[in-house]
Scaffold this active site. Structure first.
Site, PDB file in Angstrom:
ATOM      1  N   GLU A  70      -8.231  -3.038  -7.735  1.00 51.54           N
ATOM      2  CA  GLU A  70      -7.254  -3.980  -7.187  1.00 51.54           C
ATOM      3  C   GLU A  70      -7.903  -4.992  -6.241  1.00 51.54           C
ATOM      4  O   GLU A  70      -7.372  -5.291  -5.166  1.00 51.54           O
ATOM      5  CB  GLU A  70      -6.119  -3.218  -6.470  1.00 51.54           C
ATOM      6  CG  GLU A  70      -5.300  -2.359  -7.427  1.00 51.54           C
ATOM      7  CD  GLU A  70      -4.146  -1.600  -6.775  1.00 51.54           C
ATOM      8  OE1 GLU A  70      -4.199  -1.392  -5.557  1.00 51.54           O
ATOM      9  OE2 GLU A  70      -3.206  -1.227  -7.487  1.00 51.54           O
ATOM     10  N   ASP A 108       0.686   5.606 -11.038  1.00 50.69           N
ATOM     11  CA  ASP A 108       0.620   5.313  -9.600  1.00 50.69           C
ATOM     12  C   ASP A 108       1.807   5.917  -8.867  1.00 50.69           C
ATOM     13  O   ASP A 108       2.683   5.173  -8.423  1.00 50.69           O
ATOM     14  CB  ASP A 108       0.559   3.797  -9.386  1.00 50.69           C
ATOM     15  CG  ASP A 108       0.239   3.434  -7.945  1.00 50.69           C
ATOM     16  OD1 ASP A 108      -0.218   4.317  -7.205  1.00 50.69           O
ATOM     17  OD2 ASP A 108       0.442   2.272  -7.581  1.00 50.69           O
ATOM     18  N   GLU A 141       6.416   5.627  -1.258  1.00 52.27           N
ATOM     19  CA  GLU A 141       6.395   4.272  -1.804  1.00 52.27           C
ATOM     20  C   GLU A 141       7.365   4.112  -2.976  1.00 52.27           C
ATOM     21  O   GLU A 141       8.149   3.171  -3.007  1.00 52.27           O
ATOM     22  CB  GLU A 141       4.971   3.926  -2.259  1.00 52.27           C
ATOM     23  CG  GLU A 141       4.874   2.549  -2.912  1.00 52.27           C
ATOM     24  CD  GLU A 141       3.452   2.165  -3.301  1.00 52.27           C
ATOM     25  OE1 GLU A 141       2.532   2.968  -3.065  1.00 52.27           O
ATOM     26  OE2 GLU A 141       3.269   1.064  -3.839  1.00 52.27           O
TER      27      GLU A 141
END
Lengths: 722, 722
Positions: free
Chosen positions: A312, A391, A419
């Site tokens: 990333e 993820d 998250e």
């Protein structure tokens, strides 16, 4: 006991949790920093509840006795020279003193090694013995007694407790500077960082110490103090700001927590001014070696580095035509002389993927990148693998990497911070999810589990794993969680999200624990019966709200394992097509006929082939694939009939209606606790349950409307879909 | 001429544009600040090209003659007492001096008033006359000569030029502080602000002056210097930071540009410490009155306020149970004694709308809120109405508010900054779009146009408008554009976006201009033939790239007027469902059968009923509705046949393929200019065309894939849809 954090919620260590311990007469045998901590903890409890504590050998001069009594400064214990009350609890390091006869009787035959962190508990009813080989064992044993409460002092046969995983670590994604996009804590939902604020160390070490104490009490023994996405100021923690890290390390050390640091692979360039960061360049190696020496000069028990490389946008060895083994081994070589490790994250994938290209599959990426490197990593490299191939979605299969690198130390990474599971605005107790992951048996029910892989014992348990390394138990990579803690007064934003932090530590210590039993521990500690209006109702209600909350969250969000129907960027709330045409590689491919990702070998991306049998076959088979993962592995028509007997489209409707109803039920249950628990905590949870209800209905309506618009299939029960 | 901005692109005022003027012998009759500016401009041109300028009456002492010659300080003109060359260009204020006989001959019979800004041009071939009633007229006339170039000095009969709209204003959405989300300039795509940086005034007044000069040269006469979303520091421009505003006003004044300020309706609370901002509260009124006095003490020609109230979270009169007339009139009353106006924005809608509720329609909001207030606003309130009922989409119908408030001064607001039209990364010349809007005839082809409404002449032209006010021409609200300028060296990020700023000013001056002719002016000024390698090719190429670029942009983005298929937040690039389930009220309602918003009276939201005939009938009628607005007004099946003969779904496919092909053609055309224009400009445009090509293909593929997945209808031509 720490001072100065009085406005902060005590979490699972309220004073009342020490009531049984604090009424005892305790004798402590042993020396060392962590034994000091044990004595302090007992003394603090005695000061409140009337018990006593003596220490042998004493580490304060006999001429300066500190009376046992109300809380004051540290070291509030009775030196060995004071008159000795009958010790009914003996906490002892095995080699610190000759055990009295009663203790020798109780532990007859139990003389196997307890290791660095293990302990032995035995009790006659009158007397209780806690024995350890090392100070950390005594500390963990002490908190075990706290957990047991009065039952700790019942008669009991010898029990030995040793952590299944030697490495139990929390990674803080805390930025030193406030980041313009991700803020002070990336994916943080509990306020600011407890370590950093606006570019500087907070200096509130009392809070850090309190944190260390909570960690010790649930079994965590390592913390990485900065974000894996290492920005400018974070990078300098390795060099000119090392003092900030040392201060945290000094504060956490008394609770057996070692400090790790996230570093940027470009550090030799960014901090050292070198022209490159090529891992095979001699100057680069020298730079890292010098950096490691400086770190260990300041922090002799420094844990090591955490590295997110070539991921990333973070720099990594690919820039120089090197591979991840080259990169990780470079750093590991510099830490090895000091006993440090490198946690090298396996979260490497193409985040500039073309959604038009159905052959590229992000799920395959970690396996494709790393399994060819198996056997090439140094002994002190730990490859840190996210539990699933994507993820941290609410439902994913277990990552096949965990079953494919027998000659590599593997750590399993889970996300304690929510998250993708409600961002601590939703109740979502993750214990059952982690338990399922850790208990997953990649080679079939007779084989080792993911927990065995993390423990480093997989190869010794089952030769089918094809292990070549023959690692010992301590050579496993352990369990790593992304922390959910911030400077919020409740630590975790949502007070009930404390249960996730607690369960993380407990399951890392013993992955075989029943997550509901762990939750029960947390409830009893955090809501001491003596402080609540109706202990039975409180306990039943918290179980009713929390036990099944992960499944509830799954029901009203992305269905059947398909994942990623969230708002891009912040990842809160629904957006069914939010990532559908993006470069992130996270798609559902819904069209008017069906939905799901074909990851079969026969017609799809071939991801199923990354698993060993039997899962390679089960996932490949449309009818063998578990329902809850169906859309992760297969693209099916809306009319496809699940193993449950329902069609996919009806399952989507049914679960989304049911999920919201369950949230409404949770709200109703919680309301019964009005007046029975701390009003501030009650209000905070109530407000968040309202938001959870609102958001769950939004998920339900958007997902149902989206699929009704697309499929045209009406709900069998004629419920309102917009 | 300004100094100190030499690295900035001269836009449409390069030195070469003054060549014809600078070779003349010029006599200027008149006094005043703007006449000084005229003299300076002519002197600067003469200094470069050899002409001369004299002034009568001189405003410098005869004992200190300034020679005509190379550029130096200001006031480089020959005083009237110096020897006089034969003046072949006379610039004169009509009452400043007796005209010579030749001039009286040329203008015989043309003695109607020219107004504050108008001018008269006439020429015999040997001699040219520019006449004005006021200094601003002389300034606009001067730039008219510049625009005409050599042709200005041909023989020509008398022409009178007067602006159709008295108010031609640019609103800067510039934040004083960098805003955490919107940055230094909200919806700015040209770097930072030319006024503010990091919380302070930039102090670069040379750049501001250069900006004022460019504005005068295209006809803009007012600027609001801060964002309509007024944040903390922006609010204080009204009070303790008024000096910053005064400095800008002083700098722009020589170019006839008045300064306006965006203010927060909560100012009495935020700045004044009052307990409320109720517009009917005496203390509030007194506070605003005092504020106005302070402003006019510092800035005697201050233009007035711009207010975004009760809109997207900004405070407003609704808080106190008052309406927008109460709010606007409060401020207007305090400005009236000084000649100021209030621009009160009509952009009021529910941005917390429930997507489930198909009866609420954001398109209706401005009409529903404001038309009941028609006649209640004070004379110096200008209701500033976005050109369309939504929000600056690439295609919308004209706002029905513009045809529904005959007793209110209305300004039309357009967006020069390309928020929804490619963000100055895409070429999108908006002149044709604005021309279409300004030329729209809400009451049918024989009636007044939107430009007439903005001019305040609609009611005098056609009694069918039902006007009750009988406003004069100067009482129109004018045209307001959201500025596209930043501190970028090319002013507008994309160099070709300068054409939009230029066209905005020119169309505000004369809405009847052909936008392609305006573009041609811009091309000739900005790319002076003498400086390009092949003037004909440059001109043809720029026309080929720009003329149709708005339609091209429309083709590859949201189809048939449906709008808002953009990425939420930043609004760049496609996201078909991005706003579909949000509170913003911007939906397309695509399902497997069809797409579009039913806004009919018969079966939809009734929005069509907000228009007068004939449009209320045409928009209502599925078969009468213009194709390009079909999905704005109707929800239709994919197989619906357009007036063009194509089905909706095939239209979507065809236009999206065609749009990308047109961008590719633009790229090819542009490449022919390599080596023929300024290399830095060439490179900047080339880089942006590459991005436009990439992004257009992304739009094509996402939109086509989305509708193929949903409709299941294949492309008739079998092209690749992903």
């Amino acid at each position: 006991m720490s001072d100065g954090a009085s406005t902060v919620h005590p979490a699972w260590l309220p004073a009342e949790a020490f009531g049984a311990l604090g009424r005892r007469h305790t004798l402590v045998h042993g020396t060392g920093l962590l034994v000091d901590t044990v004595v302090d903890e007992v003394a603090g409890a005695c000061g409140r509840y009337g018990g006593t504590v003596r220490r042998v050998p004493a580490d304060v001069p006999a001429t300066a006795p500190s009376p046992v009594g109300p809380a004051g400064g540290p070291r509030r214990h009775v030196p060995a020279t004071a008159p000795s009350p009958p010790g009914d609890l003996l906490l002892a390091l095995r080699d610190a003193a000759a055990l009295p006869a009663w203790a020798r009787r109780l532990t007859a035959g139990a003389d196997g090694p307890l290791g660095d962190e293990g302990f032995l508990l035995a009790g006659s009813g009158d007397r209780t013995l806690l024995l350890a080989d090392a100070p950390a064992g005594l500390l963990y044993g002490l908190f075990h007694l706290v957990r047991l409460g009065r039952a700790a002092f019942d008669a009991r046969p010898v029990e030995c407790h040793r952590p299944a995983l030697a490495r139990r670590m929390l990674d803080h994604w805390d930025n030193v500077d406030v980041h313009p996009v991700t803020g002070q804590v990336e994916r943080g939902y509990a306020g600011g960082s407890i370590f950093w604020r606006d570019g500087a160390a907070r200096g509130d070490l009392a809070r850090v110490r309190e944190y260390g104490r909570l960690l010790a009490a649930c079994g965590v023994n390592a913390v990485a103090v900065n974000n894996v996405n290492v920005h400018a100021s974070g990078a300098r923690l390795l060099t000119e700001r090392l003092g900030d890290v040392a201060a945290i390390a000094d504060t956490l050390r008394p609770y057996g927590v070692r400090v790790h640091l996230s570093v940027t692979f470009a550090a030799p360039v960014v901090l050292g001014g070198l022209p490159n960061a090529d891992p095979l360049d001699a100057a680069v190696r020298a730079w890292w070696a010098a950096a490691a020496r400086r770190v260990y000069d300041r922090i002799p028990d420094f844990g090591g580095y955490v590295v997110k490389a070539d991921s990333e946008g973070q720099p990594g060895p690919f820039t120089y035509g090197r591979d991840h083994a080259d990169g990780a081994n470079l750093l590991a070589a510099t830490l090895a002389p000091f006993g440090g490790v490198v946690h090298w994250r396996a979260f490497v994938y193409d985040h500039r993927q073309d959604w038009r290209d159905r052959s590229t599959d992000r799920a395959r990426a970690a396996f494709d990148h790393f399994t060819p490197l198996d056997g090439r990593f140094r002994d002190n490299v730990i490859l840190q693998v996210k539990h699933g191939p994507m993820d941290f979605q609410v439902r994913e299969p277990v990552s096949p990497v965990l079953a494919a690198m027998p000659a590599t130390r593997l750590a399993v990474e889970v996300q304690v911070t929510q998250e993708y599971t409600g961002q601590q605005r939703h109740v979502c107790y993750l214990g059952p999810w982690w338990s399922e992951i850790l208990g997953f048996a990649p080679w079939g029910p007779q084989g080792p589990t993911v927990a065995d892989v993390a423990a480093g014992t997989a190869s010794t348990r089952d030769p089918r794993s094809g292990a070549g390394g023959g690692r010992s138990a301590t050579a496993g990579g352990g369990l790593v969680g992304v922390s959910n803690v911030g400077d919020d007064p409740f630590w975790t934003g949502h007070p009930l999200a404390q249960a996730n932090l607690y369960a993380f530590g407990r399951l890392a210590w013993d992955p075989g624990l029943d997550p509901v039993a762990v939750l029960d521990e947390w409830i009893r500690l955090t809501f001491p019966p003596a402080t609540t209006g109706d202990p039975g109702l409180v306990r039943r209600t918290l179980h009713a709200v929390l036990d099944g909350s992960w499944w509830t969250y799954e029901r009203y969000t992305a269905p059947l394992g398909v994942g990623f129907m969230v708002r891009p960027g912040h990842h809160y709330g629904p957006d069914v097509d939010g990532y559908e045409y993006t470069p992130w590689g996270t798609y559902h491919f819904a069209d008017r006929d069906g939905v799901g990702v074909d990851r079969t070998r026969a017609t799809g991306t071939g991801f199923t082939g990354q698993y060993p049998r039997p899962w390679s076959e089960r996932y490949e088979d449309l009818h063998g694939c578990p329902d809850e993962l169906l859309l992760f592995f297969h693209h099916v028509p809306y009319g496809h009939v699940l193993r449950s007997g329902r069609t996919v489209i009806q399952h989507i409707y049914d679960t989304h209606f049911a999920g919201v109803e369950q949230v409404e039920a949770m709200r109703g249950q919680w309301r019964r606790l009005a007046g029975l628990v701390d009003p501030a905590l009650y209000a905070r949870v109530s407000e968040r349950l309202d938001e959870q209800r609102r958001c769950a209905a939004e998920w339900r309506d958007q997902v149902n409307s989206y699929f009704l618009r697309k499929s045209g299939v009406p709900d069998e029960h004629g419920r309102r879909i917009w």
